[in-house]
Design an enzyme around this catalytic site. Sequence first.
Site, PDB file in Angstrom:
ATOM      1  N   ASP A  52     104.470 129.928 -19.254  1.00 39.55           N
ATOM      2  CA  ASP A  52     105.500 130.184 -20.260  1.00 39.55           C
ATOM      3  C   ASP A  52     104.893 130.081 -21.660  1.00 39.55           C
ATOM      4  O   ASP A  52     104.446 129.012 -22.065  1.00 39.55           O
ATOM      5  CB  ASP A  52     106.640 129.167 -20.105  1.00 39.55           C
ATOM      6  N   TYR A  73     104.309 130.645 -30.535  1.00 42.08           N
ATOM      7  CA  TYR A  73     103.344 129.608 -30.181  1.00 42.08           C
ATOM      8  C   TYR A  73     101.932 129.961 -30.644  1.00 42.08           C
ATOM      9  O   TYR A  73     101.065 129.081 -30.707  1.00 42.08           O
ATOM     10  CB  TYR A  73     103.302 129.378 -28.667  1.00 42.08           C
ATOM     11  N   LYS A 105     108.349 135.324 -25.492  1.00 44.03           N
ATOM     12  CA  LYS A 105     109.617 135.313 -26.214  1.00 44.03           C
ATOM     13  C   LYS A 105     109.484 136.000 -27.569  1.00 44.03           C
ATOM     14  O   LYS A 105     108.413 135.981 -28.176  1.00 44.03           O
ATOM     15  CB  LYS A 105     110.098 133.871 -26.429  1.00 44.03           C
ATOM     16  N   HIS A 156     114.075 134.267 -28.279  1.00 43.41           N
ATOM     17  CA  HIS A 156     113.694 132.856 -28.379  1.00 43.41           C
ATOM     18  C   HIS A 156     114.850 131.981 -28.877  1.00 43.41           C
ATOM     19  O   HIS A 156     115.072 130.884 -28.358  1.00 43.41           O
ATOM     20  CB  HIS A 156     112.484 132.723 -29.305  1.00 43.41           C
TER      21      HIS A 156
END
Length: 283
Positions: A47, A52, A77, A110
């Site tokens: 994930d 990120y 996301k 997200h």
Amino acid sequence: MAYPIPNISLNDGNTIPQLGFGVFQIAPTDTVRAVRTALDVGYRHIDTAEMYGNEAEVGQAVRESGLDRREVFVTSKLNNGFHRPDVARRAFDSTLAALKMDYIDLFLIHWPLPTLYDGDYVSTWRTLEEFRRDGRARSIGVSNFQVAHLERLAAETGTVPAVNQVEVHPYFGNEEVRGYDHGHGIVTEAWSPIAQGKVLDDPTVSEIAAQVGRTPAQVVLRWHVQRGDVVFPKSTTPSRIEENFRIFDFELDDATMERLTGLDRGEAGRQGPNPDTFDYVPA
């Protein structure tokens, strides 16, 4: 002995491994090693997210693992800055390019960001529907959506999210959202499953861990999977990555499950931001 990870059926006919490996707050320089370790241990679900900053490294780790692409379930996301449809399309292209993959198993909005974009997360969702129709996203879903957000999608669009990834842990059961998800065929994914480590020192969790001969983290992760949620703990420590994987060779009885569920503090237990007001957009 390695125990198989259960697969959960999604409402679109696909399946998702119930245990995954999360890479939130893992630096890009550490991501390839951590994901390679997870894949070597036996994880088959990774994930990540554009926000990120480590999508490229996740893709690199999957390629270097030697596993067939079809054996690894990859989630990413949509960045909070990319909700407008045309921007979302370009962002999705960029995600696939960073991963160096021609499809992604699951792509999520997200955050709903109801106070931004004129509150229009519906057109964003319709854009994700395009990705699913053209096959570049095998499944689509949402993250951090509250009941009101999900009800609006149901009223205005034709596709029910496959998953809703939300904060869930013993201190914050998020039961209203989980209940809605369950009642509408949406799989709940639990992020921050150990409350950023805060539940691991809880006396009840420690006592149960001692009773069943497991670590506090294993007990809490087992609680999640017995509740039917998907969970994806993250770590950069190889021993911890392996420890978190070994949660399918024991069970918690009903009374123990109830004790852990009873730790719920309601809204006071929430560790992350409230989705109704969260409005962060990366610079």
